[in-house]
Write a protein that holds these residues in place. Structure first.
Motif, PDB file in Angstrom:
ATOM      1  N   LYS A 114      37.976  98.333  18.220  1.00 42.16           N
ATOM      2  CA  LYS A 114      37.333  99.645  18.022  1.00 42.16           C
ATOM      3  C   LYS A 114      36.649  99.707  16.663  1.00 42.16           C
ATOM      4  O   LYS A 114      35.546 100.210  16.520  1.00 42.16           O
ATOM      5  CB  LYS A 114      38.390 100.750  18.122  1.00 42.16           C
ATOM      6  CG  LYS A 114      38.831 101.033  19.533  1.00 42.16           C
ATOM      7  CD  LYS A 114      39.379 102.460  19.651  1.00 42.16           C
ATOM      8  CE  LYS A 114      39.381 102.956  21.079  1.00 42.16           C
ATOM      9  NZ  LYS A 114      40.389 102.267  21.924  1.00 42.16           N
ATOM     10  N   ALA A 115      37.323  99.155  15.692  1.00 42.03           N
ATOM     11  CA  ALA A 115      36.764  99.180  14.335  1.00 42.03           C
ATOM     12  C   ALA A 115      35.468  98.383  14.256  1.00 42.03           C
ATOM     13  O   ALA A 115      34.528  98.735  13.533  1.00 42.03           O
ATOM     14  CB  ALA A 115      37.787  98.635  13.353  1.00 42.03           C
ATOM     15  N   LEU A 116      35.436  97.322  15.037  1.00 42.70           N
ATOM     16  CA  LEU A 116      34.264  96.437  14.975  1.00 42.70           C
ATOM     17  C   LEU A 116      33.039  97.026  15.662  1.00 42.70           C
ATOM     18  O   LEU A 116      31.990  96.414  15.696  1.00 42.70           O
ATOM     19  CB  LEU A 116      34.592  95.065  15.585  1.00 42.70           C
ATOM     20  CG  LEU A 116      35.455  94.173  14.698  1.00 42.70           C
ATOM     21  CD1 LEU A 116      35.829  92.896  15.433  1.00 42.70           C
ATOM     22  CD2 LEU A 116      34.722  93.820  13.398  1.00 42.70           C
ATOM     23  N   ARG A 117      33.167  98.226  16.214  1.00 35.85           N
ATOM     24  CA  ARG A 117      31.992  98.888  16.761  1.00 35.85           C
ATOM     25  C   ARG A 117      31.007  99.224  15.651  1.00 35.85           C
ATOM     26  O   ARG A 117      29.797  99.313  15.857  1.00 35.85           O
ATOM     27  CB  ARG A 117      32.438 100.158  17.497  1.00 35.85           C
ATOM     28  CG  ARG A 117      31.359 100.943  18.184  1.00 35.85           C
ATOM     29  CD  ARG A 117      30.672 100.152  19.304  1.00 35.85           C
ATOM     30  NE  ARG A 117      31.566  99.692  20.333  1.00 35.85           N
ATOM     31  CZ  ARG A 117      31.987 100.440  21.365  1.00 35.85           C
ATOM     32  NH1 ARG A 117      31.605 101.692  21.469  1.00 35.85           N
ATOM     33  NH2 ARG A 117      32.785  99.928  22.270  1.00 35.85           N
ATOM     34  N   ASP A 118      31.532  99.364  14.480  1.00 30.39           N
ATOM     35  CA  ASP A 118      30.693  99.780  13.366  1.00 30.39           C
ATOM     36  C   ASP A 118      30.002  98.592  12.704  1.00 30.39           C
ATOM     37  O   ASP A 118      30.649  97.605  12.348  1.00 30.39           O
ATOM     38  CB  ASP A 118      31.560 100.497  12.335  1.00 30.39           C
ATOM     39  CG  ASP A 118      30.776 100.828  11.103  1.00 30.39           C
ATOM     40  OD1 ASP A 118      29.803 101.597  11.222  1.00 30.39           O
ATOM     41  OD2 ASP A 118      31.123 100.307  10.017  1.00 30.39           O
ATOM     42  N   PRO A 119      28.692  98.654  12.502  1.00 31.46           N
ATOM     43  CA  PRO A 119      27.951  97.518  11.957  1.00 31.46           C
ATOM     44  C   PRO A 119      28.429  97.053  10.575  1.00 31.46           C
ATOM     45  O   PRO A 119      28.489  95.848  10.327  1.00 31.46           O
ATOM     46  CB  PRO A 119      26.511  98.036  11.882  1.00 31.46           C
ATOM     47  CG  PRO A 119      26.435  99.072  12.928  1.00 31.46           C
ATOM     48  CD  PRO A 119      27.772  99.721  12.974  1.00 31.46           C
ATOM     49  N   SER A 120      28.770  97.976   9.723  1.00 33.69           N
ATOM     50  CA  SER A 120      29.175  97.499   8.396  1.00 33.69           C
ATOM     51  C   SER A 120      30.552  96.847   8.454  1.00 33.69           C
ATOM     52  O   SER A 120      30.833  95.901   7.709  1.00 33.69           O
ATOM     53  CB  SER A 120      29.149  98.636   7.380  1.00 33.69           C
ATOM     54  OG  SER A 120      29.936  99.694   7.841  1.00 33.69           O
ATOM     55  N   ALA A 121      31.382  97.328   9.380  1.00 30.10           N
ATOM     56  CA  ALA A 121      32.682  96.679   9.557  1.00 30.10           C
ATOM     57  C   ALA A 121      32.478  95.258  10.082  1.00 30.10           C
ATOM     58  O   ALA A 121      33.229  94.335   9.709  1.00 30.10           O
ATOM     59  CB  ALA A 121      33.541  97.493  10.519  1.00 30.10           C
ATOM     60  N   GLN A 122      31.479  95.105  10.909  1.00 29.82           N
ATOM     61  CA  GLN A 122      31.185  93.772  11.444  1.00 29.82           C
ATOM     62  C   GLN A 122      30.854  92.811  10.316  1.00 29.82           C
ATOM     63  O   GLN A 122      31.329  91.662  10.281  1.00 29.82           O
ATOM     64  CB  GLN A 122      30.003  93.848  12.422  1.00 29.82           C
ATOM     65  CG  GLN A 122      30.318  94.584  13.711  1.00 29.82           C
ATOM     66  CD  GLN A 122      29.061  95.047  14.446  1.00 29.82           C
ATOM     67  OE1 GLN A 122      27.939  94.875  13.961  1.00 29.82           O
ATOM     68  NE2 GLN A 122      29.238  95.649  15.618  1.00 29.82           N
ATOM     69  N   LEU A 123      30.038  93.287   9.406  1.00 27.21           N
ATOM     70  CA  LEU A 123      29.655  92.454   8.266  1.00 27.21           C
ATOM     71  C   LEU A 123      30.881  92.064   7.444  1.00 27.21           C
ATOM     72  O   LEU A 123      31.047  90.909   7.054  1.00 27.21           O
ATOM     73  CB  LEU A 123      28.666  93.210   7.386  1.00 27.21           C
ATOM     74  CG  LEU A 123      27.184  92.991   7.662  1.00 27.21           C
ATOM     75  CD1 LEU A 123      26.353  93.874   6.762  1.00 27.21           C
ATOM     76  CD2 LEU A 123      26.816  91.533   7.481  1.00 27.21           C
ATOM     77  N   THR A 124      31.669  93.069   7.209  1.00 31.38           N
ATOM     78  CA  THR A 124      32.885  92.808   6.428  1.00 31.38           C
ATOM     79  C   THR A 124      33.742  91.753   7.098  1.00 31.38           C
ATOM     80  O   THR A 124      34.252  90.827   6.466  1.00 31.38           O
ATOM     81  CB  THR A 124      33.714  94.102   6.312  1.00 31.38           C
ATOM     82  OG1 THR A 124      32.871  95.141   5.858  1.00 31.38           O
ATOM     83  CG2 THR A 124      34.881  93.910   5.356  1.00 31.38           C
ATOM     84  N   PHE A 125      33.889  91.909   8.400  1.00 31.69           N
ATOM     85  CA  PHE A 125      34.760  91.023   9.142  1.00 31.69           C
ATOM     86  C   PHE A 125      34.341  89.561   9.020  1.00 31.69           C
ATOM     87  O   PHE A 125      35.162  88.689   8.741  1.00 31.69           O
ATOM     88  CB  PHE A 125      34.786  91.449  10.610  1.00 31.69           C
ATOM     89  CG  PHE A 125      35.670  90.589  11.465  1.00 31.69           C
ATOM     90  CD1 PHE A 125      35.151  89.504  12.165  1.00 31.69           C
ATOM     91  CD2 PHE A 125      37.027  90.864  11.573  1.00 31.69           C
ATOM     92  CE1 PHE A 125      35.967  88.714  12.952  1.00 31.69           C
ATOM     93  CE2 PHE A 125      37.854  90.078  12.359  1.00 31.69           C
ATOM     94  CZ  PHE A 125      37.327  88.989  13.058  1.00 31.69           C
ATOM     95  N   VAL A 126      33.049  89.322   9.241  1.00 32.61           N
ATOM     96  CA  VAL A 126      32.645  87.912   9.246  1.00 32.61           C
ATOM     97  C   VAL A 126      32.701  87.296   7.856  1.00 32.61           C
ATOM     98  O   VAL A 126      32.752  86.074   7.716  1.00 32.61           O
ATOM     99  CB  VAL A 126      31.230  87.699   9.856  1.00 32.61           C
ATOM    100  CG1 VAL A 126      31.222  88.121  11.311  1.00 32.61           C
ATOM    101  CG2 VAL A 126      30.148  88.406   9.079  1.00 32.61           C
TER     102      VAL A 126
END
Lengths: 498, 305
Positions: free
Chosen positions: A91-103
C-alpha cells in the motif's frame, strides 16, 4: 451484450470540480499527443484490488517515506507479521516518492525477490504486488530496479493463481518499455515463448488472456519491434491465439479482445508484408468481427467502449487488405456485408469520433481499390449517396471518400454514368473550389473519368457551368491542377466551348 | 443511428450482388480498355489509379485512435466524453491568382467570385458587374476602331439595357442617364482621358485619381492571371463600376451602370476586339500582355470574408 466490465476513471482528488476535472483530462490528452509525436507514447497499467476498484486511485495522503523504511527494516528482520508488513508495504508503495525511497534502500528489491519464492503463498502474492506497484512508477529509475525479479516472474506466468499471473504479467508489461536494457534482458530471458505458453495454457482464463495481451502489446510498441520481436511472435502460437480471442465474450466483456486486437494492429502495421498473418486467417477473422461490430453499432448499441475495439480491428482489416492478393479477396472478406458495415461505421462515428470515421473510410478505400465486386456493391446497395454527402467534411474524410468514389469510377463506364445520375457532378463543382489542394486534384481526376465515360456526362457538366470553373483553374491553378484542367478543356470539352 | 434500410441490409442474409466479379486490376472490358488507351495518350496528365494504402503504426492518421487507447490504459477514458470532438466542414478558397480569400460556405464563395472575378477585363483587370457592361467597357476603352468611329458618329451607348440610344460623348451619355433614367447626379461617373485635366481641380470627386490608374494599367503589361488582388481593395481608386472596394458596393453597383470613358489605346487592340470577354481568360492572348498588373494599384490586400 459486450461490455467493458472495468473502466476505471481516475477521478482525481476529491473536491475537484467538474471543470477542474475537464481541464486535467485535457491536459493529460495534450501530454499524450505530444508524447506520440515524439514517439514516446507509453502507458502502464495498474491492477487494482477488488476493494480498491470503487475508489479513487490517487491518494491524497502520502504514507511517508519513513513508513517504507521502517517496513523494510521490519521485513528484513523476519518475524511473524511478514504478511501484514508486506501488505502495508504494497500500500505504501502506491506513492511515487515512496517508490523512489524504496529502491534506494540497499537490498530492498532482493528482499522482495526472496519473498517471491517464499513457501507462503500470501507472501508471494504480496511480494509480487509490491513489485507491481514499483513497476507502475512514473520515475524512470524505479522500474528497471525490478529487473532482478523478472526471471522469476516469467516462470510464474502460467501458475495456478489467476491473480498472481495477472500481477506478474502486468508488472512485466509495465517495465519492458522503460529502457532498452530492460527489454533486451527480457527477450533474452525468453519472454516471448513464456507469453506464448501462458496464452496457450490459459486460453479459457480471460483475465490472464487480457494481461498477456497487454504485455505483448507493450513489447510490440517498442522501437525495434519489427526487427527484434515481431518475427519471433509470428513464429509462435501467439497469432492464432490472439485471433481466437478476438470475438468478445458476452460475460467477460470487451477487455481481452481489445488487448489482442491492439497486438494484431501493431503486428499488421509494422510491416507491409502480412502474408504470415493472412495464412493464419487473420483477415477472415477480423473482417467477420468487423461485420459483427458494425451490426452492433448500427443497432444503436451503446455499449461502452465499443470503439476501443472497433479501432484496432479496423486498422487490422485495412492493413491486411493491403497485403491480400486481389484474386483471393472475396474468400477472405466474405461477401458485401463488410461494405455495409464500413459505411455504417463511417456514418455512426462521423460526429462523435471523426478520426474513427476516417479510418473506416480508409478501409473502404482499400477494399474497393481493386475490386469491381465491392464497387458494384456500393452502387447496388445504394450506399453511394451517403458517401457523396460526406464530401463536405474536412480533416481527411472528404479526400478518402473521394478516393473511394474514384475507385468506383475507375472500374467501368457504367459506374461513371451511375455516379453521375446520383449527382456527383454538381458536388464536384463544389469540391473543385475547396481549400484542400488534394481535393481539387482528386476532383479533377474523378471529373475526367466521368466526362470521358459518355458524351451525356460531358454535356451535363457543361450545363452546370463547368467550363468556366475549369477555365478558372486553367488560368489560375498551379502545376498538376492547371495541366489537368487544360487537358480536359482542350481534349474533351472543346466542342462545348463557345 | 443508421437509416432503417441500412440496418436491414446488415441483418439480411446473403446479399447477392449482380454484376461483374472481376477483380483483377489488369483485366478489362473493352470500354475500360478504350479509356485506358486514351489515358496513355501523350500529354495526358491524369494519373489516378486506385491504390491500397498501408498505414504504419506511427502514421498521423492513427493519432486520435492511439490517444483513445492510451487514455483507456491510464484509466482516463471517459465513456461519454463531455468534450465531443468537432467535425469540421471543408472551407472554400478562391483560386484566382493573387486572391487568397477563404470562405466557410459555398454561398459566400460564390458571392465573392461573382462580385469580383466574373466579368473581368483582361487588359486592365477591372471587374465589371455584368457581361454587357464588360463588353461596353472593352469596346470603349480598348478598341481603337471604336475610338476612330467615335470621332465621327454617336458611339457611346446608354448603359441602361434596352434603351438603345447612343451618344457622341460620355458627357452626353451621362446627362442622358441623369435626366432620362434618373441617375443621381453625384453618382460616380468616370472621367474621360480628355476631361481629366479640367476635373482635377474638383475635389468632391475622390475618384479622379482613378484615371491615372487606368492609364497605368492599360499600358501595363500584366498577365491575365493576376486579377483579384489588384481590384478588390481600392477604396481610394473608385471608379463607378469597375473596382469594388467592398461587397456591399458591389451589390449596389450591380444595379447601376457607369459612365465609361474612352481611352485611346494605341497598339494593344485590333479591330477584332474580343467579343465575349466575360472572363479574362477568354480574351485572346494578343490583347493581354506582360506583367505589371500590380503597377498603379495600391490598396489593401489579403484575406477577406
Amino acid at each position: 451484450m459486450w461490455r467493458l466490465n472495468k473502466v476505471r476513471y481516475k477521478a482525481g482528488r476529491q473536491g475537484d470540480s467538474l471543470e477542474e476535472l475537464r481541464l486535467k483530462r485535457r491536459e493529460h490528452e495534450r501530454t499524450l499527443r505530444q508524447a506520440r509525436r515524439d514517439r514516446q507514447l507509453v502507458s502502464k497499467r495498474l491492477l487494482l484490488n477488488e476493494d480498491e476498484e470503487q475508489q479513487d486511485i490517487t491518494m491524497d495522503t502520502t504514507p511517508g517515506e519513513q513508513d517504507v523504511v521502517s517496513l523494510v527494516h521490519k521485513l528484513q528482520h523476519s518475524g511473524p507479521e511478514k504478511e501484514a508488513n508486506l501488505k502495508a508495504l504494497s500500500k505504501a508503495l502506491r506513492d511515487p516518492s515512496a517508490q523512489l525511497t524504496f529502491v534506494k534502500l540497499e537490498n530492498s528489491v532482493h528482499l522482495l525477490v526472496g519473498l517471491l519464492t517464499s513457501s507462503n503463498a500470501q507472501c508471494r502474492l504480496q511480494a509480487v504486488q509490491c513489485l507491481h506497484e514499483l513497476s507502475h512508477s512514473p520515475h524512470k529509475n524505479v522500474a528497471p530496479a525490478c529487473l532482478p525479479a523478472t526471471s522469476y516472474l516469467l516462470t510464474y506466468l502460467s501458475g495456478p493463481s489467476t491473480k498472481f499471473s495477472e500481477l506478474c504479467l502486468y508488472t512485466l508489461g509495465n517495465i519492458c518499455p522503460d529502457s532498452d536494457a530492460v527489454k533486451e534482458k527480457l527477450l533474452a530471458q525468453g519472454i516471448i515463448p513464456a507469453l506464448a505458453t501462458c496464452m496457450e495454457n490459459q486460453r479459457h482464463n480471460l483475465a490472464v488472456v487480457e494481461a498477456v495481451g497487454f504485455t505483448l502489446s507493450q513489447l510490440l510498441q517498442t522501437k525495434d519491434a519489427a526487427v527484434k520481436i515481431i518475427p519471433m511472435v509470428l513464429a509462435s502460437t501467439l497469432p492464432s491465439n490472439l485471433l481466437s480471442v478476438l470475438t468478445p465474450d458476452p460475460k467477460f466483456g470487451l477487455a481481452p479482445a481489445i488487448e489482442c486486437a491492439w497486438c494484431l494492429h501493431y503486428l499488421t502495421s509494422s510491416s507491409k508484408d502480412n502474408r504470415e498473418l493472412l495464412c493464419r486467417g487473420a483477415l477472415v477473422q477480423c473482417s467477420s468481427l468487423l461485420v459483427s461490430l458494425g451490426r452492433a453499432v448500427a443497432e444503436g448499441n451503446k455499449d461502452e467502449g465499443l470503439e476501443l475495439l472497433v479501432c484496432p480491428v479496423l486498422r487490422c482489416v485495412g492493413n491486411l487488405l493491403f497485403s491480400c492478393p486481389v484474386e483471393g479477396l472475396s474468400t477472405q472478406v466474405g461477401d458485401v456485408h463488410l461494405v455495409v458495415a464500413l459505411c455504417g461505421l463511417v456514418q455512426a462515428y462521423l460526429h462523435t469520433q471523426p478520426a474513427l470515421a476516417r479510418e473506416a473510410a480508409w478501409v473502404l478505400n482499400n477494399l474497393t481499390a481493386h475490386s469491381s465486386q465491392f464497387c458494384s456493391a456500393l452502387l447496388t446497395l445504394n450506399l453511394v449517396p451517403g458517401l457523396i454527402q460526406l464530401l463536405r467534411f474536412s480533416q481527411g474524410i472528404n479526400t478518402m471518400i473521394l478516393r473511394i468514389l474514384a475507385n468506383i469510377a475507375h472500374k467501368k463506364q457504367e459506374f461513371c454514368i451511375q455516379l453521375t445520375q446520383l449527382g456527383l457532378l454538381s458536388v464536384l463543382c463544389a469540391t473543385l473550389k475547396m481549400v484542400d489542394q488534394e481535393m481539387v486534384t482528386l476532383s479533377l481526376d474523378v471529373l475526367f473519368m466521368l466526362v470521358v465515360s459518355s458524351p451525356q456526362v460531358a454535356a451535363e457538366f457543361v450545363n452546370q457551368g463547368g467550363l468556366s470553373l475549369l477555365e478558372a483553374i486553367q488560368y489560375n491553378g498551379e502545376g498538376d491542377r492547371r495541366r489537368r484542367a487544360t487537358y480536359l478543356l482542350e481534349q474533351h470539352l472543346l466542342s462545348y466551348r463557345l | 443511428m443508421l437509416q432503417p434500410d441500412m440496418f436491414q441490409l446488415m441483418t439480411a442474409g446473403d446479399v447477392s450482388v449482380r454484376g461483374c466479379h472481376e477483380e483483377s486490376p489488369t483485366g478489362a472490358s473493352e470500354k475500360q480498355q478504350k479509356r485506358r488507351q486514351s489515358e496513355s495518350e501523350e500529354g495526358n496528365p491524369f494519373s489516378f489509379s486506385p491504390q491500397r494504402l498501408h498505414l504504419h503504426r506511427d502514421h498521423e492518421l492513427f493519432e486520435d485512435g492511439d490517444i483513445l487507447r492510451h487514455m483507456y490504459l491510464q484509466d482516463l477514458y471517459i465513456l461519454e466524453a463531455e468534450d465531443k470532438p468537432t467535425l469540421s466542414v471543408s472551407e472554400f478558397a478562391c483560386h484566382i491568382s493573387g486572391c487568397s480569400s477563404v470562405f466557410s460556405t459555398l454561398e459566400e464563395y460564390e458571392h465573392h467570385y461573382n462580385s469580383l472575378h466574373r466579368h473581368v477585363c483582361c487588359s486592365c483587370r477591372r471587374s465589371l458587374p455584368n457581361a454587357r457592361l464588360l463588353d461596353i467597357h472593352i469596346q470603349e476603352w480598348h478598341d481603337s476602331l471604336f475610338t476612330i468611329l467615335a470621332q465621327r458618329q454617336d458611339m457611346y451607348q446608354c448603359l441602361v439595357e434596352g434603351c438603345g440610344q447612343k451618344f457622341r460623348t460620355t458627357q452626353h451619355r451621362k446627362d442622358h442617364l441623369i435626366r432620362i433614367h434618373k441617375y443621381p447626379p453625384d453618382f460616380r461617373f468616370d472621367k474621360t482621358k480628355k476631361d481629366k485635366r479640367t476635373r482635377e481641380t474638383k475635389t468632391q470627386q475622390q475618384k479622379d485619381a482613378a484615371m491615372e490608374v487606368v492609364d497605368d494599367v492599360c499600358e501595363s503589361e500584366g498577365v491575365c492571371d493576376v486579377m483579384c488582388n489588384v481590384l478588390s481593395d481600392q477604396p481610394e481608386h473608385e471608379e463607378s463600376m469597375e473596382t469594388h472596394a467592398s461587397e456591399e458596393e458591389a451589390a449596389r453597383l450591380a444595379k447601376s451602370t457607369e459612365d465609361l470613358p474612352a481611352a485611346a489605346q494605341g497598339s494593344d487592340s485590333t479591330s477584332s476586339a474580343p467579343a465575349k470577354a466575360q472572363y479574362s481568360y477568354r480574351v485572346p492572348p494578343a490583347v493581354c500582355f506582360g506583367h505589371g498588373s500590380v503597377r498603379g494599384f495600391r490598396g489593401r490586400r489579403g484575406r477577406r470574408k
